[in-house]
Design a protein around this motif. Structure first.
Motif, PDB file in Angstrom:
ATOM      1  N   PHE A  94      49.687  39.455  25.025  1.00  0.00           N
ATOM      2  CA  PHE A  94      51.022  39.380  25.613  1.00  0.00           C
ATOM      3  C   PHE A  94      51.802  40.692  25.476  1.00  0.00           C
ATOM      4  N   ARG A  95      51.244  41.666  24.740  1.00  0.00           N
ATOM      5  CA  ARG A  95      51.890  42.974  24.596  1.00  0.00           C
ATOM      6  C   ARG A  95      51.190  44.061  25.421  1.00  0.00           C
ATOM      7  N   ILE A  96      50.202  43.647  26.204  1.00  0.00           N
ATOM      8  CA  ILE A  96      49.480  44.602  27.045  1.00  0.00           C
ATOM      9  C   ILE A  96      49.853  44.340  28.500  1.00  0.00           C
ATOM     10  N   PRO A  97      50.449  45.313  29.185  1.00  0.00           N
ATOM     11  CA  PRO A  97      50.799  45.100  30.599  1.00  0.00           C
ATOM     12  C   PRO A  97      49.577  44.694  31.420  1.00  0.00           C
ATOM     13  N   LEU A  98      49.714  43.640  32.178  1.00  0.00           N
ATOM     14  CA  LEU A  98      48.579  43.107  32.917  1.00  0.00           C
ATOM     15  C   LEU A  98      48.015  44.114  33.915  1.00  0.00           C
ATOM     16  N   LEU A  99      48.904  44.853  34.601  1.00  0.00           N
ATOM     17  CA  LEU A  99      48.461  45.735  35.675  1.00  0.00           C
ATOM     18  C   LEU A  99      47.968  47.089  35.185  1.00  0.00           C
ATOM     19  N   ARG A 100      47.901  47.283  33.868  1.00  0.00           N
ATOM     20  CA  ARG A 100      47.322  48.539  33.368  1.00  0.00           C
ATOM     21  C   ARG A 100      45.852  48.623  33.716  1.00  0.00           C
ATOM     22  N   ASN A 101      45.231  47.468  33.863  1.00  0.00           N
ATOM     23  CA  ASN A 101      43.844  47.437  34.303  1.00  0.00           C
ATOM     24  C   ASN A 101      43.730  46.475  35.478  1.00  0.00           C
ATOM     25  N   PRO A 102      44.080  46.931  36.680  1.00  0.00           N
ATOM     26  CA  PRO A 102      44.061  46.026  37.839  1.00  0.00           C
ATOM     27  C   PRO A 102      42.660  45.523  38.162  1.00  0.00           C
ATOM     28  N   PHE A 103      41.636  46.283  37.779  1.00  0.00           N
ATOM     29  CA  PHE A 103      40.256  45.847  38.054  1.00  0.00           C
ATOM     30  C   PHE A 103      39.934  44.557  37.303  1.00  0.00           C
ATOM     31  N   LEU A 104      40.396  44.453  36.064  1.00  0.00           N
ATOM     32  CA  LEU A 104      40.141  43.246  35.285  1.00  0.00           C
ATOM     33  C   LEU A 104      40.962  42.087  35.843  1.00  0.00           C
ATOM     34  N   MET A 105      42.189  42.386  36.268  1.00  0.00           N
ATOM     35  CA  MET A 105      43.023  41.333  36.835  1.00  0.00           C
ATOM     36  C   MET A 105      42.413  40.772  38.122  1.00  0.00           C
ATOM     37  N   LEU A 106      41.635  41.610  38.786  1.00  0.00           N
ATOM     38  CA  LEU A 106      40.939  41.145  39.989  1.00  0.00           C
ATOM     39  C   LEU A 106      39.622  40.472  39.637  1.00  0.00           C
ATOM     40  N   ALA A 107      38.937  40.983  38.599  1.00  0.00           N
ATOM     41  CA  ALA A 107      37.607  40.477  38.241  1.00  0.00           C
ATOM     42  C   ALA A 107      37.655  39.058  37.693  1.00  0.00           C
ATOM     43  N   VAL A 108      38.711  38.710  36.943  1.00  0.00           N
ATOM     44  CA  VAL A 108      38.785  37.385  36.317  1.00  0.00           C
ATOM     45  C   VAL A 108      38.833  36.274  37.376  1.00  0.00           C
ATOM     46  N   PRO A 109      39.774  36.308  38.331  1.00  0.00           N
ATOM     47  CA  PRO A 109      39.741  35.249  39.363  1.00  0.00           C
ATOM     48  C   PRO A 109      38.512  35.341  40.260  1.00  0.00           C
ATOM     49  N   LEU A 110      37.998  36.586  40.460  1.00  0.00           N
ATOM     50  CA  LEU A 110      36.804  36.739  41.294  1.00  0.00           C
ATOM     51  C   LEU A 110      35.605  36.055  40.652  1.00  0.00           C
ATOM     52  N   ALA A 111      35.462  36.159  39.350  1.00  0.00           N
ATOM     53  CA  ALA A 111      34.361  35.498  38.645  1.00  0.00           C
ATOM     54  C   ALA A 111      34.463  33.987  38.792  1.00  0.00           C
ATOM     55  N   GLN A 112      35.678  33.498  38.663  1.00  0.00           N
ATOM     56  CA  GLN A 112      35.880  32.057  38.801  1.00  0.00           C
ATOM     57  C   GLN A 112      35.578  31.594  40.224  1.00  0.00           C
ATOM     58  N   LEU A 113      36.065  32.345  41.211  1.00  0.00           N
ATOM     59  CA  LEU A 113      35.839  31.971  42.606  1.00  0.00           C
ATOM     60  C   LEU A 113      34.359  32.085  42.980  1.00  0.00           C
ATOM     61  N   ALA A 114      33.651  33.079  42.397  1.00  0.00           N
ATOM     62  CA  ALA A 114      32.222  33.224  42.679  1.00  0.00           C
ATOM     63  C   ALA A 114      31.460  32.002  42.194  1.00  0.00           C
ATOM     64  N   HIS A 115      31.828  31.507  41.029  1.00  0.00           N
ATOM     65  CA  HIS A 115      31.122  30.339  40.510  1.00  0.00           C
ATOM     66  C   HIS A 115      31.458  29.086  41.314  1.00  0.00           C
ATOM     67  N   ILE A 116      32.725  28.939  41.646  1.00  0.00           N
ATOM     68  CA  ILE A 116      33.104  27.777  42.458  1.00  0.00           C
ATOM     69  C   ILE A 116      32.422  27.856  43.827  1.00  0.00           C
ATOM     70  N   GLY A 117      32.383  29.065  44.399  1.00  0.00           N
ATOM     71  CA  GLY A 117      31.747  29.225  45.713  1.00  0.00           C
ATOM     72  C   GLY A 117      30.269  28.888  45.660  1.00  0.00           C
ATOM     73  N   ALA A 118      29.589  29.245  44.543  1.00  0.00           N
ATOM     74  CA  ALA A 118      28.152  28.962  44.416  1.00  0.00           C
ATOM     75  C   ALA A 118      27.868  27.471  44.461  1.00  0.00           C
ATOM     76  N   MET A 119      28.861  26.660  44.036  1.00  0.00           N
ATOM     77  CA  MET A 119      28.661  25.209  44.062  1.00  0.00           C
ATOM     78  C   MET A 119      28.537  24.684  45.491  1.00  0.00           C
ATOM     79  N   TYR A 120      29.083  25.435  46.457  1.00  0.00           N
ATOM     80  CA  TYR A 120      29.123  24.959  47.844  1.00  0.00           C
ATOM     81  C   TYR A 120      28.119  25.672  48.744  1.00  0.00           C
ATOM     82  N   VAL A 121      27.347  26.610  48.178  1.00  0.00           N
ATOM     83  CA  VAL A 121      26.384  27.366  48.994  1.00  0.00           C
ATOM     84  C   VAL A 121      25.015  26.686  48.912  1.00  0.00           C
ATOM     85  N   PRO A 122      24.526  26.160  50.018  1.00  0.00           N
ATOM     86  CA  PRO A 122      23.199  25.520  49.992  1.00  0.00           C
ATOM     87  C   PRO A 122      22.129  26.523  49.556  1.00  0.00           C
TER      88      PRO A 122
END
Length: 886
Positions: A816-844
């Motif tokens: 909570f003392r580290i600005p979130l946007l100091r590392n925008p790549f991680l802020m993008l990677a976290v939801p991307l990892a979650q969405l990749a896994h959710i997306g894999a559930m729907y890919v035949p």
């Protein structure tokens, strides 16, 4: 490297006519071309094969083979794909950083003038052979090692070979042998050095690898003895994890056999899954990215990385062995003080060939009219008894000639004098070039019906020529004892002293006697102004600095005292002192080296000896330099750093890093970035190992409870490489936290998997493993199928990875003392990892391979609530760490 090249017999030839073309051709066939050998470079196939030489790879190959044998084709294929991706990444990394020392050959390119069949011919340097008679003149690069037959006012710049900042006077009349130090071989010229003025004729005594340059090249192109610090730590970490995996597999198999409820196939699949879950498959990619990011950040700070692992190596160094000339100093002789015979002294500011700066009196006082006139008279003598040139071209000042002569031209510019006007106002009758035997240079000019003689040279020589000295009231009787005392005091402080004299006489009188002593100037190769702050930052960061130079001990000590590297009473270790200690054995040499921080009159092989001694003492050593003479030590060290502006091609090609602005402070900035890179690598390893440990605990708890395997091998690979893989790589982009240079460097023996990471892994991994086990057991108890339980467990582990990645941004600071946007790549990677896994559930197809299926929003929110508990655990752990640090 230390072994001398075998002597090659050279039959005598007439010095007047040189070799015949037939004899030259025969010797070319006998001795070979005058060029240096290029080191062997591994090809792409060899580099690719190297990527599989790791305990991790062996275990995964076995796991893949067993998977195929048991009919688990998707798992086997997935494992092989992972291995292939890692191998490609590693091959690209090494191949992009792999360069031969091609510049070693470039050092000996070009043409030379030689006598063949009694005629002067221009031939390629590569065709020079032993026995050739070579003609040299000002501006030439010496094509081979040469024994002088005759020389006229010859001076040679050997700084690239010896580190000596001043041009060396050469004389064919002296005698030296192989035992004579390079700096004292006045009758020889060496390949790669530059003729600054004068002419010479000499016989080639060595070409190619037998030259002094060639002997250095043998050490440069040989195998590096120092393994990069990161590779040492990662190798140890690899074996620790491999041993842990084997131990865990053995323990798990033992438990399953004791339980008796598992079939052989179940046991094999369980152990394969365990191995796959623990091995940090994403580490190679994350390492490459972390180093590449560090390389990019260093480039912005004027540090170019030639070898990727050198990024972290610089951050690991505990001692910097720095060359003096061109690294801590500007490598341009500058007049610092002017002393008049009547005791008046003036300070000269500015550095190098740029005429910026001024001349002031004591404590910065303005120079009065009398002082200005006397200074101008002294400067006229320095400019006219001079063969050099200084011009403004292409937006910068360009000089040509002897650096002592150039210093006087620069001083004249600082006084606002026109060099062209001075040289055209008086008619030159005779020029007396500098020769080491005379120790002075002079000029005889005509002004109207008078002859004016100007001379400059060593104070001893000038005092012997003078019977009077200049003063405010005209010339008076000379006080030689006072002037000698003044000269001795300045020389002891490392200055080079040049005295000047003048004589006005009748036409025809060219005798250098009964002259008027005009004064003396004190010259020095000045320190880079930023070197002071850089040295202080090194000291604050616990990094020691040692100066290793080929220059004079008094000069080296003066610079070192000014920089604070040593005090006035410190001993300067010289080459002869090191030889004497080495004769008594390695222990004696090590004792001498390790107590010193200033080394002077050091030859190339001894530089490498000094570095090797410090490395045996446990230091991680970085070596800086710009000359060929620095290359062996740079190759020997953990990190070799070349100066980009004035550095020779050999130094640049040998180095791991190149400082483009020749600024020592850029090295310090690079050290800071190196420490940031290593900290990020630690964070990535902590993230990966904690995840692996949680899987180990999950598997063991399931076996103890008699439950089936909680995740299959292909699910574990998906978790490590895709779901967590985005976050591993993004974590490598984390910027510096601050204070990296305020702490001491890591101990050379500190493992990457240290107590702090072990504690982190136990706390975080235990919580994730325990919660995942309880959830897996609860799901089965609710009557859901094993496939559903594994599906939910995998989603929970993905969510745990999201929370853990965010918390891994700092080892002790609250999220909570580290600005979130100091590392925008991680802020993008976290939801991307979650969405990749959710997306894999729907890919035949993909969902079938992974054996996963969509879950409800309610189930996802319940798993998210469980995963958020990790945030509380990690924050409590960080509070404990901060209290311990305080």
């Amino acid at each position: 490297m230390n072994s001398a090249a075998p002597e090659r017999p050279i039959t005598p030839d007439p010095a007047d006519n040189g070799l015949s073309r037939q004899e030259a051709s025969a010797r070319l066939e006998q001795f070979g071309y005058n060029r240096l050998p290029a080191p062997p470079v591994p090809g792409v196939v060899e580099l690719f094969a190297r990527q599989f030489l790791s305990p991790f790879i062996y275990i995964l190959l076995i796991a893949s083979a067993v998977s195929f044998a048991l009919g688990q084709t998707p798992s086997g294929v997935f494992i092989l794909i992972v291995l292939l991706i890692n191998a490609v990444i590693g091959t690209v990394q090494e191949f992009s950083a792999q360069k031969a020392a091609a510049a070693l050959k470039q050092m000996m390119k070009g043409t030379a003038h030689a006598l063949r069949d009694g005629q002067i011919v221009t031939i390629d340097v590569e065709e020079i052979v032993p026995g050739d008679i070579v003609l040299l003149s000002s501006g030439d690069k010496v094509p081979a090692d040469i024994q002088l037959l005759s020389a006229s006012s010859l001076a040679v710049d050997e700084s690239m070979l010896t580190g000596e900042s001043l041009a060396v006077a050469k004389n064919a009349g002296t005698a030296s042998d192989d035992s004579t130090p390079l700096t004292e071989r006045a009758d020889q010229c060496f390949a790669g050095s530059i003729i600054t003025h004068g002419r010479a004729r000499g016989r080639v005594i060595a070409t190619a690898s037998d030259t002094q340059l060639g002997k250095i090249a043998q050490g440069v192109t040989g195998k590096t003895s120092a393994e990069p610090p990161l590779m040492i730590r990662i190798r140890k970490f690899t074996y620790q994890v491999a041993f842990g995996i084997l131990a865990a597999i053995a323990a798990l198999a033992g438990l399953m056999m004791l339980d008796g409820g598992y079939s052989i196939e179940d046991m094999i699949l369980m152990t394969i899954g365990l191995a796959v879950s623990v091995i940090p498959e994403g580490l190679p990619a994350a390492l490459t990215v972390a180093l590449a990011i560090g390389m990019s950040r260093m480039a912005k700070r004027n540090v170019i990385i030639r070898k990727l692992v050198a990024v972290e190596a610089l951050g690991s160094c505990t001692l910097i062995c720095s060359d003096k000339t061109g690294t801590l100093t500007v490598n341009e002789l500058t007049i610092r003080r002017v002393m008049l015979p009547d005791g008046r002294q003036f300070e000269v500011t500015g550095e190098g060939v740029a005429p910026g700066g001024e001349i002031t009196g004591h404590a910065g006082a303005q120079v009065d009219a009398t002082g200005q006139e006397t200074l101008r008279e002294l400067c006229v003598a320095g400019v006219l008894a001079n063969e050099s040139h200084l011009d403004y071209s292409g937006g910068e000042w360009v000089s040509q000639g002897d650096i002592v002569d150039i210093a006087f031209l620069v001083m004249a510019k600082k006084l606002g004098m026109s060099i062209t006007d001075l040289r055209t106002r008086q008619e030159q009758v005779a020029l007396i070039p500098y020769e080491s035997e005379k120790a002075y240079s002079g000029v005889v000019n005509r002004i109207g019906d008078q002859t004016v003689i100007y001379a400059k040279g060593s104070p001893e020589k000038m005092l012997a020529m003078c019977n009077r000295m200049a003063s405010k009231d005209g010339s008076i009787a000379i006080d030689k004892s006072a002037l000698e005392s003044q000269f001795t005091e300045l020389a002891s402080r490392g200055y080079r002293i040049i005295a000047l004299a003048k004589k006005t006489t009748s036409p025809g009188d060219h005798e250098m006697a009964d002259m008027i002593f005009l004064g003396m100037v004190a010259m020095i190769d000045p320190l880079r102004h930023e070197a002071f702050e850089a040295i202080e930052k090194c000291r604050t960061g616990g990094i020691e600095v040692a100066m290793v130079t080929g220059d004079h001990p008094a000069t080296a000590k003066s610079i070192a005292v000014e920089l604070g590297l040593c005090d006035a009473d410190a001993t300067v270790v010289t080459g002869p002192m090191l030889d004497e200690a080495s004769a008594r054995g390695q222990v004696a040499a090590d004792q001498l080296i390790r107590q010193a921080r200033v080394f002077a009159r050091i030859e190339p092989t001894k530089k490498a000896q000094i570095v090797d001694s410090f490395m045996r003492d446990g230091h991680f050593v970085a070596v800086t330099g710009d000359g060929v003479n620095d290359a062996p030590a740079m190759r020997q060290a953990h990190a070799g750093i070349a100066m980009g502006k004035r550095g020779t091609d050999v130094a640049k090609e040998t180095a791991d890093l190149i400082v483009t602005d020749d600024n020592f402070s850029s090295i310090v900035a690079g050290i800071e970035q190196g420490r940031v890179v290593y900290n990020n690598i630690r964070k990535v390893i902590g993230l990966l190992v904690a995840t692996g440990f949680s899987a180990i605990l999950l598997f063991f708890l399931c076996v103890l409870a008699g439950l089936p395997m909680p995740m299959i091998a292909v699910q574990l690979l998906w978790l490590n490489l895709v779901a967590n893989g985005f976050q591993d790589v993004a974590l490598a982009f984390e910027p510096k936290e601050g204070g990296e240079l305020s702490v001491k460097p890591r101990s050379p023996h500190e493992p990457v998997f240290d107590k702090h990471i072990i504690e982190h892994v136990l706390v975080v991994g235990s919580w994730m493993g325990l919660v995942a086990f309880l959830n897996f057991q609860w799901t089965l108890d609710q009557g859901q199928s094993i496939e559903d339980a594994r599906n939910l467990t995998l989603m929970l582990m993905v969510l745990f990875g999201n929370i853990h990645a965010l918390n891994s941004r700092s080892e002790f600071r609250s999220l909570f003392r580290i600005p979130l946007l100091r590392n925008p790549f991680l802020m993008l990677a976290v939801p991307l990892a979650q969405l990749a896994h959710i997306g894999a559930m729907y890919v035949p197809g993909l969902s079938d391979v992974l054996q996963i299926q969509p879950i409800s929003l309610e189930q996802w929110l319940q798993l998210l609530a469980l995963a958020m508990s990790l945030l509380v655990v990690e924050e409590l752990h960080k509070i404990l760490i901060r209290r311990r640090r305080q």
